[in-house]
Design an enzyme around this catalytic site. Structure first.
Site, PDB file in Angstrom:
ATOM      1  N   HIS A  93       0.893  -1.320   0.010  1.00 35.32           N
ATOM      2  CA  HIS A  93      -0.035  -0.056  -0.113  1.00 35.32           C
ATOM      3  C   HIS A  93       0.957   1.177   0.115  1.00 35.32           C
ATOM      4  O   HIS A  93       1.749   1.248   0.877  1.00 35.32           O
ATOM      5  CB  HIS A  93      -0.947  -0.120   1.348  1.00 35.32           C
ATOM      6  CG  HIS A  93      -1.981  -1.072   1.094  1.00 35.32           C
ATOM      7  ND1 HIS A  93      -2.392  -1.644   2.114  1.00 35.32           N
ATOM      8  CD2 HIS A  93      -2.768  -1.612   0.085  1.00 35.32           C
ATOM      9  CE1 HIS A  93      -3.296  -2.636   1.725  1.00 35.32           C
ATOM     10  NE2 HIS A  93      -3.523  -2.359   0.521  1.00 35.32           N
TER      11      HIS A  93
ATOM     12  N   GLU B 210       1.677   3.547   2.993  1.00 30.93           N
ATOM     13  CA  GLU B 210       2.699   2.467   3.742  1.00 30.93           C
ATOM     14  C   GLU B 210       4.057   2.425   3.858  1.00 30.93           C
ATOM     15  O   GLU B 210       4.672   1.359   4.103  1.00 30.93           O
ATOM     16  CB  GLU B 210       1.738   1.310   4.286  1.00 30.93           C
ATOM     17  CG  GLU B 210       0.469   1.477   4.799  1.00 30.93           C
ATOM     18  CD  GLU B 210      -0.391   0.261   4.726  1.00 30.93           C
ATOM     19  OE1 GLU B 210       0.068  -0.868   4.559  1.00 30.93           O
ATOM     20  OE2 GLU B 210      -1.680   0.359   4.811  1.00 30.93           O
TER      21      GLU B 210
ATOM     22  N   HIS C 122       2.676  -4.099   6.765  1.00 37.88           N
ATOM     23  CA  HIS C 122       1.612  -2.881   6.564  1.00 37.88           C
ATOM     24  C   HIS C 122       1.824  -1.809   7.871  1.00 37.88           C
ATOM     25  O   HIS C 122       2.302  -2.246   8.699  1.00 37.88           O
ATOM     26  CB  HIS C 122       0.241  -3.568   6.500  1.00 37.88           C
ATOM     27  CG  HIS C 122       0.150  -4.348   5.145  1.00 37.88           C
ATOM     28  ND1 HIS C 122      -0.290  -3.855   3.994  1.00 37.88           N
ATOM     29  CD2 HIS C 122       0.707  -5.588   4.719  1.00 37.88           C
ATOM     30  CE1 HIS C 122      -0.699  -4.683   2.845  1.00 37.88           C
ATOM     31  NE2 HIS C 122       0.071  -5.607   3.415  1.00 37.88           N
TER      32      HIS C 122
ATOM     33  N   GLU D  53       0.920  -5.546  11.076  1.00 37.22           N
ATOM     34  CA  GLU D  53       0.467  -4.084  11.086  1.00 37.22           C
ATOM     35  C   GLU D  53       1.101  -3.169  11.988  1.00 37.22           C
ATOM     36  O   GLU D  53       0.992  -3.393  13.154  1.00 37.22           O
ATOM     37  CB  GLU D  53      -1.093  -4.085  11.386  1.00 37.22           C
ATOM     38  CG  GLU D  53      -2.028  -4.728  10.531  1.00 37.22           C
ATOM     39  CD  GLU D  53      -2.038  -4.060   9.035  1.00 37.22           C
ATOM     40  OE1 GLU D  53      -1.566  -2.783   9.026  1.00 37.22           O
ATOM     41  OE2 GLU D  53      -2.897  -4.517   8.068  1.00 37.22           O
TER      42      GLU D  53
END
Length: 400
Positions: A165, A168, A311, A370
């Protein structure tokens, strides 16, 4: 002490010795079993004795002062390492020694980390640590190489990736900083996060793709200038705003982490996004985007024991996928939770991601990490905290 080097197509004893600043006979003596077994073959491992300072071949326009600045080495240290070099007259093709032990860090963690910063860092890391293998898995929509770096040549193959992404991009910085610190610990024969760096280097092959979505990262950091080939369309997809800081997708408005053939149709229907935009559009079909296709091909060509996709944000670890995961995945996730403080979460209601496809296809451990907490893109001021939290997890992944 020795370091492993993976033989590439076209390598000879002489070329490998020259690249590592060694005498040919010293290199051969450290690898007598290869001489008996038929010599050099692409993919085989060669032991590099001592692996002292790396070498740089002078190019047109180089000066010693410029080289000192480029490689973060004091000019006096560089001159001391090269007493036979005239600092006022460098010859094209001349060899200059770069004293690694006196060099400063390459990866700058204090500035936004885009594609150019990554490529420059990879170039310098390749010079300083010649045992790194650096290449490309393919190209983005706009023709940018998607680089990989391999560290180690052991039989246990592992894979980490970042920046699926666009907003990110701090995950690219995380993986590049880890690569530099790991390589430096190997050269200095130091413990790395409590582990023997040299042993890890010999036992594992870590393949890192630090920036899967280079076009998107550049869009987030630099916007769509009028000369951008997709500027008009991107502005339209972004609701007319020239602020692309919230953009997750690639430059065609496709979410690359919704592109994999793991219940892709279910994810498409769940997202219910009609077309390209900043986020959540799954694309017209699985693997329609060159970045996702390159990742799928790269993975199929290697026998990964484990993969981790990084991420942001949430400080969580996703370890499962529709019960396709092996029994050990939960145990590994609990270990990751223990050493990082991140919560191991059994996730439902999500499909078509890279780790989903890997788990479904291979039945091996796959994780989405994450990193950090807040609103994407996370502020750079969080980076030291994120790195310190995840360094033990990144290292633990090498030992699973």
């Amino acid at each position: 002490m020795t370091f492993p080097y993976v033989v590439r197509r076209g390598d000879t004893w002489e070329r490998i010795a020259q690249r590592h600043g060694l005498q040919v006979q010293a290199l051969i003596r450290a690898n007598t079993e290869l001489q008996k077994g038929g010599g050099l073959q692409p993919g085989c491992s060669v032991r590099i004795p001592n692996a002292p300072d790396c070498r740089y071949i002078v190019q047109a326009g180089d000066t010693l002062a410029e080289l000192a600045g480029r490689f973060q080495i004091g000019l006096s240290d560089l001159m001391e390492a090269n007493p036979d070099v005239n600092p006022r007259y460098l010859r094209i093709g001349q060899t200059v020694r770069l004293p690694v032990c006196k060099a400063g860090p390459i990866v700058d963690t204090t500035v936004p980390f885009g594609y150019q910063e990554m490529m420059r860092s990879l170039e310098l890391l390749g010079y300083r640590y010649p045992f790194l293998e650096i290449g490309s898995i393919g190209q983005s929509v706009m023709g940018k190489d998607i680089p990989y770096v391999r560290i180690g040549c052991g039989m246990r193959h592992l894979h980490y990736n970042g920046s699926f992404h666009a907003n990110e991009w701090v995950t690219s910085l995380l993986l590049m900083k880890f690569t530099e610190d790991y390589a430096n610990a190997c050269v200095q024969a130091q413990s790395f996060c409590g582990s023997d760096a040299g042993r890890l280097l010999e036992e594992t092959s870590l393949w890192i793709v630090p920036m899967v979505n280079p076009d998107g990262v550049e869009l987030v950091l630099h916007g769509a200038d009028p000369d951008h080939p997709h500027a008009g369309q991107l502005l339209e997809w972004n609701g007319g705003s020239d602020d692309f800081s919230g953009w997750k997708a690639n430059v065609r408005g496709v979410d690359l982490n919704d592109q994999f053939p793991a219940y892709w149709e279910t994810e498409r229907d769940r997202r219910d996004v009609p077309g390209p935009g900043p986020r959540d559009y799954t694309g017209p079909s699985p693997l329609s985007e060159p970045e996702a296709s390159a990742m799928e091909r790269f993975t199929r060509e290697r026998d990964f024991r484990l993969v981790m996709a990084f991420h942001t944000q949430g400080r969580e670890i996703y370890w499962n996928y529709r019960d396709y995961e092996p029994a050990e995945s939960e145990r590994i996730a609990q270990r990751f939770q223990q050493i990082s403080g991140y919560a191991a979460v059994k996730l439902t209601g999500s499909d078509a991601g890279y780790k989903d496809w890997f788990i479904q296809t291979y039945g091996r451990p796959g994780f989405t990490i994450e990193a950090g907490y807040g609103v994407n893109p996370l502020p750079l001021s969080q980076f030291p905290i994120i790195y310190n939290e995840l360094l033990p997890l990144l290292t633990e992944g090498l030992m699973v």
